[in-house]
Scaffold this motif. Structure first.
Motif, PDB file in Angstrom:
ATOM      1  N   GLY A 169       0.795  -1.228   0.000  1.00 17.17           N
ATOM      2  CA  GLY A 169       0.000   0.000   0.000  1.00 17.17           C
ATOM      3  C   GLY A 169       0.826   1.275   0.000  1.00 17.17           C
ATOM      4  N   LEU A 170       2.031   1.209  -0.540  1.00 17.82           N
ATOM      5  CA  LEU A 170       2.883   2.413  -0.563  1.00 17.82           C
ATOM      6  C   LEU A 170       2.430   3.385  -1.651  1.00 17.82           C
ATOM      7  N   GLU A 171       2.881   4.627  -1.528  1.00 15.71           N
ATOM      8  CA  GLU A 171       2.560   5.663  -2.532  1.00 15.71           C
ATOM      9  C   GLU A 171       3.181   5.287  -3.874  1.00 15.71           C
ATOM     10  N   ARG A 172       2.545   5.716  -4.960  1.00 14.67           N
ATOM     11  CA  ARG A 172       2.977   5.357  -6.315  1.00 14.67           C
ATOM     12  C   ARG A 172       4.454   5.674  -6.565  1.00 14.67           C
ATOM     13  N   GLN A 173       4.872   6.902  -6.190  1.00 10.66           N
ATOM     14  CA  GLN A 173       6.259   7.295  -6.472  1.00 10.66           C
ATOM     15  C   GLN A 173       7.242   6.457  -5.657  1.00 10.66           C
ATOM     16  N   GLU A 174       6.853   6.151  -4.421  1.00 12.19           N
ATOM     17  CA  GLU A 174       7.701   5.329  -3.554  1.00 12.19           C
ATOM     18  C   GLU A 174       7.828   3.915  -4.129  1.00 12.19           C
ATOM     19  N   VAL A 175       6.717   3.407  -4.661  1.00 10.19           N
ATOM     20  CA  VAL A 175       6.723   2.070  -5.279  1.00 10.19           C
ATOM     21  C   VAL A 175       7.714   2.061  -6.442  1.00 10.19           C
ATOM     22  N   ILE A 176       7.641   3.101  -7.282  1.00 14.38           N
ATOM     23  CA  ILE A 176       8.527   3.174  -8.459  1.00 14.38           C
ATOM     24  C   ILE A 176       9.992   3.298  -8.013  1.00 14.38           C
ATOM     25  N   ASN A 177      10.238   4.171  -7.022  1.00 16.36           N
ATOM     26  CA  ASN A 177      11.620   4.352  -6.531  1.00 16.36           C
ATOM     27  C   ASN A 177      12.201   3.042  -6.019  1.00 16.36           C
ATOM     28  N   ARG A 178      11.390   2.313  -5.252  1.00 16.93           N
ATOM     29  CA  ARG A 178      11.872   1.047  -4.677  1.00 16.93           C
ATOM     30  C   ARG A 178      12.125   0.020  -5.775  1.00 16.93           C
ATOM     31  N   GLY A 179      11.238  -0.002  -6.763  1.00 17.74           N
ATOM     32  CA  GLY A 179      11.407  -0.945  -7.872  1.00 17.74           C
ATOM     33  C   GLY A 179      12.697  -0.662  -8.625  1.00 17.74           C
ATOM     34  N   GLU A 180      12.935   0.620  -8.914  1.00 19.96           N
ATOM     35  CA  GLU A 180      14.150   0.980  -9.658  1.00 19.96           C
ATOM     36  C   GLU A 180      15.403   0.647  -8.858  1.00 19.96           C
ATOM     37  N   GLN A 181      15.352   0.924  -7.557  1.00 17.15           N
ATOM     38  CA  GLN A 181      16.526   0.639  -6.726  1.00 17.15           C
ATOM     39  C   GLN A 181      16.790  -0.869  -6.620  1.00 17.15           C
ATOM     40  N   ALA A 182      15.702  -1.641  -6.538  1.00 19.66           N
ATOM     41  CA  ALA A 182      15.859  -3.104  -6.432  1.00 19.66           C
ATOM     42  C   ALA A 182      16.502  -3.676  -7.696  1.00 19.66           C
ATOM     43  N   LEU A 183      16.111  -3.142  -8.855  1.00 18.24           N
ATOM     44  CA  LEU A 183      16.717  -3.599 -10.117  1.00 18.24           C
ATOM     45  C   LEU A 183      18.196  -3.217 -10.161  1.00 18.24           C
ATOM     46  N   GLU A 184      18.472  -2.003  -9.698  1.00 18.11           N
ATOM     47  CA  GLU A 184      19.850  -1.494  -9.716  1.00 18.11           C
ATOM     48  C   GLU A 184      20.739  -2.323  -8.779  1.00 18.11           C
ATOM     49  N   LEU A 185      20.205  -2.667  -7.605  1.00 11.93           N
ATOM     50  CA  LEU A 185      20.995  -3.438  -6.628  1.00 11.93           C
ATOM     51  C   LEU A 185      21.477  -4.771  -7.205  1.00 11.93           C
ATOM     52  N   MET A 186      20.653  -5.386  -8.020  1.00 11.94           N
ATOM     53  CA  MET A 186      21.019  -6.677  -8.613  1.00 11.94           C
ATOM     54  C   MET A 186      21.619  -6.511 -10.014  1.00 11.94           C
ATOM     55  N   GLY A 187      21.709  -5.254 -10.471  1.00 10.71           N
ATOM     56  CA  GLY A 187      22.290  -4.984 -11.802  1.00 10.71           C
ATOM     57  C   GLY A 187      21.467  -5.573 -12.935  1.00 10.71           C
ATOM     58  N   ILE A 188      20.143  -5.477 -12.820  1.00  8.95           N
ATOM     59  CA  ILE A 188      19.293  -6.076 -13.864  1.00  8.95           C
ATOM     60  C   ILE A 188      18.324  -5.056 -14.475  1.00  8.95           C
ATOM     61  N   GLU A 189      18.750  -3.797 -14.516  1.00  7.80           N
ATOM     62  CA  GLU A 189      17.881  -2.769 -15.104  1.00  7.80           C
ATOM     63  C   GLU A 189      17.511  -3.111 -16.538  1.00  7.80           C
ATOM     64  N   HIS A 190      18.458  -3.755 -17.253  1.00 10.69           N
ATOM     65  CA  HIS A 190      18.223  -4.064 -18.665  1.00 10.69           C
ATOM     66  C   HIS A 190      17.156  -5.148 -18.864  1.00 10.69           C
ATOM     67  N   LEU A 191      16.781  -5.827 -17.787  1.00  8.91           N
ATOM     68  CA  LEU A 191      15.764  -6.882 -17.920  1.00  8.91           C
ATOM     69  C   LEU A 191      14.355  -6.368 -17.638  1.00  8.91           C
TER      70      LEU A 191
END
Lengths: 276, 276
Positions: free
Chosen positions: B120-142
């Motif tokens: 139930g997080l705010e939309r922008q927070e959801v997007i920020n967390r998603g982007e950071q999670a991809l970056e942490l694992m180095g899978i932005e390209h996927l």
């Protein structure tokens, strides 16, 4: 030693099932066209879903063969303008037509009573009404499948699911649809691997009886595996806080081109109702 | 939960769990896990490691004994309370052994957003967390790829990202290095070492003793009778080959050295050097 022809004949069952599962795997996972920058891809998915749903309803209710025939030619046009090769679209539709035709349309040719169209030895084989019924069935199915195929081919699956949610289609239905799509692939892949594993462990040939027995075991094993996967997937969803509601981040925005498409679809709909 | 001072994250007393049919999975297991610990769960196949992780994640519940998480009972009854579920699921994340059961969304992006959206997080927070999670694992390209079209290693990284996007205090990992190539294993260990430095807690099951040596501050070893046979710092057990052999964590097998064949205990562990 068995001759090559005998070996080939005895393995027909597994070869066919392998080919069908491979074909379905490829058909289900094609998302290439949804990323193309074409006419239908640029439309708002809500507008696309609504217009395609209404046009599908129109072809289901029209009483005119002429309208169905015109739609048959008209429907693939936006597909071609969206970068979809006509041959590819045809193959997608033809994958399902033969099954439907064999089950419903062909019997309708022979069992519908009416004026004779084809007689052999004084016996009426095919009636005018039977041919008309079969034509209606095949054209309706082909038109509907063309519309459905165009919608699915030109819309990313994620956006399609988000559109269903926008139209307030129950989340349980959307979740089931989403996961069916996802896990059909996993199960098809599993079945294909089971075929390959059997092939690698079968130096000789199996009799038809052995093949049928193996097929039965494969179906049972796939069923058990699918149950196991469904339990595990549900656990994985609960683990990440699933609350019986698939929420989505997708937001939609209408453009002028969507209004133009609405106008075009409304015109087609009005003409089909008016003439049908 | 992170703002409440607690002595132990998990506290298990005489924990037992049976599979259907009364087959024991865990028998009278007692332990406590404190904040900041990195606990390796070791044991032979079928010892109950995955079951224990599912118990710690509140997906299944003990048949005997008690289990507390963050000072509160982790029971079927308590997990019927929506507020408790939201709080617990936001604090504890489980990465399943088989990424195929964990990745149920149509795209990688949807997958990493699933948990924050459910929280139930705010939309922008959801997007920020998603982007950071991809970056942490180095899978932005996927990001826009379908999970079923990824390699095993990529699926594993997406599965980990899909849990990291929740930013849990506790990370439960079931065989995290399984299916990863040596380079990806190294990157995963680097990431987890850094992640634990921020007072997070990790509980991971593994057969990889290298990973235990590099990551764990403590080991819990389950015996083949499903009881806890060892609990303490890794050095105490990893340097005892007889104990490791008895616990089925290493094996003895034959080697050929030119014409000489001989047998000895084999750990498959690698040496490492300090460059500075």
């Amino acid at each position: 030693m068995l001759k090559a022809a005998e070996v080939k004949r005895k393995d027909v069952l597994s070869q066919n099932i392998f080919a069908v599962t491979k074909g379905l795997e490829s058909a289900i996972t094609t998302e290439h066209y949804s990323r193309y920058d074409g006419l239908l891809q640029r439309l708002d998915p809500r507008v696309k879903l609504a217009t395609f749903a209404v046009l599908t309803a129109a072809v289901s209710f029209t009483e005119s063969l002429a309208v169905l025939a015109v739609m048959l030619i008209l429907v693939p046009l936006p597909g071609i303008l969206s970068g979809i090769r006509p041959g590819f679209l045809l193959k997608r539709i033809l994958l399902f037509i033969p099954v439907f035709t064999a089950v419903i349309a062909i019997p309708a040719l022979f069992i519908t009573k009416g004026d004779p169209l084809l007689s052999v030895g004084g016996h009426t084989i095919v009636t005018v009404q039977g041919a008309k019924t079969a034509a209606f069935l095949v054209l309706r199915v082909t038109d509907s499948l063309s519309l459905g195929a165009l919608l699915v081919l030109t819309t990313p699956w994620t956006k399609l699911l988000a559109t269903f949610r926008w139209f307030r289609i129950p989340s349980l239905f959307v979740s089931i649809l989403s996961m069916t799509y996802r896990y059909i692939f996993v199960l098809l892949h599993t079945v294909n691997n089971m075929f390959l594993a059997r092939k690698s462990r079968t130096p000789g040939t199996l009799t038809a009886k052995e093949n049928r027995k193996w097929l039965g075991h494969t179906l049972a094993a796939t069923m058990v595996k699918s149950l196991h996967i469904s339990e595990q997937v549900y656990s994985a969803m609960l683990s990440r806080g699933y609350r019986d509601d698939r929420l989505t981040i997708t937001r939609f925005k209408l453009h002028h081109r969507d209004l133009l498409w609405l106008l075009f679809a409304s015109t087609v709909l009005t003409l089909s109702v008016w003439t049908g | 939960m992170s703002d409440r001072r607690i002595d132990s994250i998990f506290e298990a007393v005489d924990l037992s769990y049976d599979y259907p049919g009364g087959v024991p999975a865990l028998s009278n297991v007692t332990f406590s896990i404190r904040p900041g610990e990195t606990v390796a769960l070791l044991g032979a196949n079928g010892a109950g490691k995955s079951t224990l992780l599912k118990l710690l994640d509140g997906l299944i519940f003990p048949h005997n004994g008690t289990l507390n998480a963050f000072g509160l009972a982790l029971s079927e009854e308590s997990m019927n309370n929506p507020d408790r579920v939201l709080e617990f699921r936001s604090s504890v994340g489980l990465v399943f052994q088989d990424p195929d059961v964990q990745l149920f969304s149509p795209t990688v992006w949807e997958e990493v957003l699933f948990a924050p959206l459910q929280a139930g997080l705010e939309r922008q927070e959801v997007i920020n967390r998603g982007e950071q999670a991809l970056e942490l694992m180095g899978i932005e390209h996927l990001r826009n790829r379908a999970p079923y079209l990824l390699s095993s290693g990529e699926k594993k990284k997406v599965a980990i990202s899909s849990v990291l996007s929740l930013r849990p205090d506790v990370l439960l990992l079931d065989e995290p290095s399984a299916g990863l190539d040596p380079f990806s294993q190294g990157k995963l260990i680097d990431f987890l070492v850094e992640w634990t430095g921020n007072d997070h807690c990790i509980v991971f099951s593994t057969q990889d003793l290298d990973m235990v040596e590099e990551l764990a501050t403590r080991v819990l070893i389950l015996g083949q009778d499903h009881t806890l046979i060892a609990d303490g710092p890794p050095d105490r057990f990893l340097s005892d080959p007889d104990f490791l052999l008895e616990a089925n964590l290493v094996h003895a097998h034959s080697h050929r050295h030119k014409n000489l064949v001989h047998s000895h205990i084999h750990t498959h562990r690698h040496s490492h050097r300090h460059d500075s």
